[in-house]
Design a protein around this motif. Structure first.
Motif, PDB file in Angstrom:
ATOM      1  N   ASP A  96      52.373  20.430  14.549  1.00 55.05           N
ATOM      2  CA  ASP A  96      53.219  20.817  15.183  1.00 55.05           C
ATOM      3  C   ASP A  96      53.217  21.441  16.293  1.00 55.05           C
ATOM      4  N   GLU A  97      52.411  22.487  16.732  1.00 60.54           N
ATOM      5  CA  GLU A  97      52.392  22.656  18.548  1.00 60.54           C
ATOM      6  C   GLU A  97      52.419  22.105  19.381  1.00 60.54           C
ATOM      7  N   PHE A  98      51.457  20.848  19.001  1.00 57.95           N
ATOM      8  CA  PHE A  98      50.619  19.869  19.491  1.00 57.95           C
ATOM      9  C   PHE A  98      51.845  18.716  19.688  1.00 57.95           C
ATOM     10  N   ALA A  99      52.099  18.214  18.749  1.00 57.50           N
ATOM     11  CA  ALA A  99      53.393  17.713  18.859  1.00 57.50           C
ATOM     12  C   ALA A  99      54.674  18.054  19.931  1.00 57.50           C
ATOM     13  N   ALA A 100      55.077  19.421  19.698  1.00 57.19           N
ATOM     14  CA  ALA A 100      55.967  19.768  20.622  1.00 57.19           C
ATOM     15  C   ALA A 100      55.688  19.685  22.324  1.00 57.19           C
ATOM     16  N   ALA A 101      54.583  20.087  22.755  1.00 54.73           N
ATOM     17  CA  ALA A 101      53.865  20.107  23.654  1.00 54.73           C
ATOM     18  C   ALA A 101      53.569  18.629  24.044  1.00 54.73           C
ATOM     19  N   GLY A 102      53.645  17.724  23.569  1.00 51.11           N
ATOM     20  CA  GLY A 102      53.025  15.849  23.885  1.00 51.11           C
ATOM     21  C   GLY A 102      51.715  16.009  24.274  1.00 51.11           C
ATOM     22  N   VAL A 103      50.593  16.902  22.902  1.00 50.72           N
ATOM     23  CA  VAL A 103      49.761  16.220  23.352  1.00 50.72           C
ATOM     24  C   VAL A 103      48.834  16.101  22.043  1.00 50.72           C
ATOM     25  N   ASP A 104      47.915  15.200  22.101  1.00 49.50           N
ATOM     26  CA  ASP A 104      47.107  14.228  21.062  1.00 49.50           C
ATOM     27  C   ASP A 104      46.244  15.081  20.990  1.00 49.50           C
ATOM     28  N   TYR A 105      46.680  15.627  19.157  1.00 53.28           N
ATOM     29  CA  TYR A 105      45.896  16.955  17.957  1.00 53.28           C
ATOM     30  C   TYR A 105      43.646  16.262  17.699  1.00 53.28           C
ATOM     31  N   ALA A 106      44.500  15.141  18.205  1.00 48.36           N
ATOM     32  CA  ALA A 106      42.672  14.885  17.441  1.00 48.36           C
ATOM     33  C   ALA A 106      41.536  14.579  18.716  1.00 48.36           C
ATOM     34  N   SER A 107      42.439  15.121  19.991  1.00 47.57           N
ATOM     35  CA  SER A 107      41.257  14.753  21.068  1.00 47.57           C
ATOM     36  C   SER A 107      41.235  16.477  21.606  1.00 47.57           C
TER      37      SER A 107
END
Length: 308
Positions: free
Chosen positions: A127-138
């Motif tokens: 959820d935090e990665f989505a909010a920051a616009g960052v790819d979680y898998a990387s």
């Protein structure tokens, strides 16, 4: 060397951030603490993708609803102290644009006279990665890039870098840190520990039992020797969550939950396990800043009396 003690700064919505951060920071320095620390949590989703800390069935803590920005909080503490180190446990590195975070940490170190300790981790909340616009898998690769960028920005000019998220041509980038900023890394997987011995100055675990501390310290030493590093150069800073009770807790109890004497015994056990510094965070179990400060003073005094 004596066990060092750090204190968590108040960041949650139950505190008055306009006054309590500075009051606690001053009190920590006056009481003899070696450092003050912040955590990073940017939101509390109502329907989270992941359970807290990726523990199945674990609900997100209510205090996640309001956690002050870690660098703003450390800046407040830096302005009213002269000696204590200013640490993060942890900054979720991939949530930040690498160049801007490196500059912010460098500026804070310069402004505080070289007191910053950069504790970094990969994070766990999609959820935090989505909010920051960052790819979680990387996120692992993103942390590696952040470490590269910090080395470039904090080093000699002209600084330059070209990576996936960060590109800048040879440039003067200042202010530079007042000294070398120690980097601590969280995470206990073998991949994380290999990154630690290659790139960092120490390990930053949270809520880890002593037997695991001993085992992981041995693994860090093994990996350090493989990479030509002296294991003694790599520190362990343990983050704990503290609850002080009026009476000793009988039977099975969680570490750092109990009477002052029981918590001091836990500190002694951590020192025997090879821990260099323990971060005592009692903000969640204190009713207000006054109680937080008083409990922190009692623990510091008792630890000193015990020879820690």
């Amino acid at each position: 060397m004596a066990l060092r003690l750090g204190l968590g700064l108040p960041q949650t919505g139950t505190y008055d951030l306009s006054t309590d951060v500075t009051a606690v920071a001053r009190a920590a320095e006056e009481a003899g603490y070696d450092s003050v620390w912040v955590l990073e949590r940017i939101m509390r989703p109502e329907q989270p993708v992941d359970d807290m800390y990726l523990i199945p069935g674990q609900r997100w803590s209510e205090y996640f609803r309001s956690v002050s920005d870690p660098l703003v909080t450390l800046s407040l503490a830096a302005a009213v102290t002269e000696r204590v180190r200013l640490g993060s446990a942890v900054l979720v590195g991939p949530l930040h644009q690498p160049f801007l975070l490196a500059r912010a940490l460098g500026s804070l170190d310069a402004a505080s006279g070289g007191r910053v300790v950069a504790g970094l981790g990969t994070g766990w909340s999609r959820d935090e990665f989505a909010a920051a616009g960052v790819d979680y898998a990387s996120r692992g690769a993103a942390l590696d890039e952040l470490l590269d960028v910090c080395a470039a920005v904090w080093g000699a000019d002209p600084a330059a870098y070209e990576g996936e998220r960060t590109r800048f041509t040879p440039s003067a980038v200042g202010p530079k840190p007042a000294g070398r900023i120690p980097v601590l890394l969280a995470g206990g997987t073998d991949r994380a520990l290999r990154r630690l011995v290659r790139r960092a100055d120490g390990w930053l675990p949270s809520l880890v039992a002593n037997d695991q501390l001993v085992a992981t310290r041995a693994r860090i030493a093994e990996l350090a020797r493989e990479h030509g590093r002296d294991p003694a150069d790599l520190t362990i800073t343990l983050r704990t969550f503290v609850r002080v009770t009026d009476r000793p807790v009988d039977g099975k109890r969680r570490p750092y939950q109990g009477s002052v004497e029981q918590i001091v015994d836990d500190l002694a056990s951590a020192a025997r396990a090879g821990v260099d510094e323990v971060l005592l965070d009692n903000q969640l179990t204190s009713g207000d800043a006054r109680e937080l400060i008083e409990t922190a003073r009692l623990l510091r005094e008792a630890a000193t009396e015990a020879g820690l």
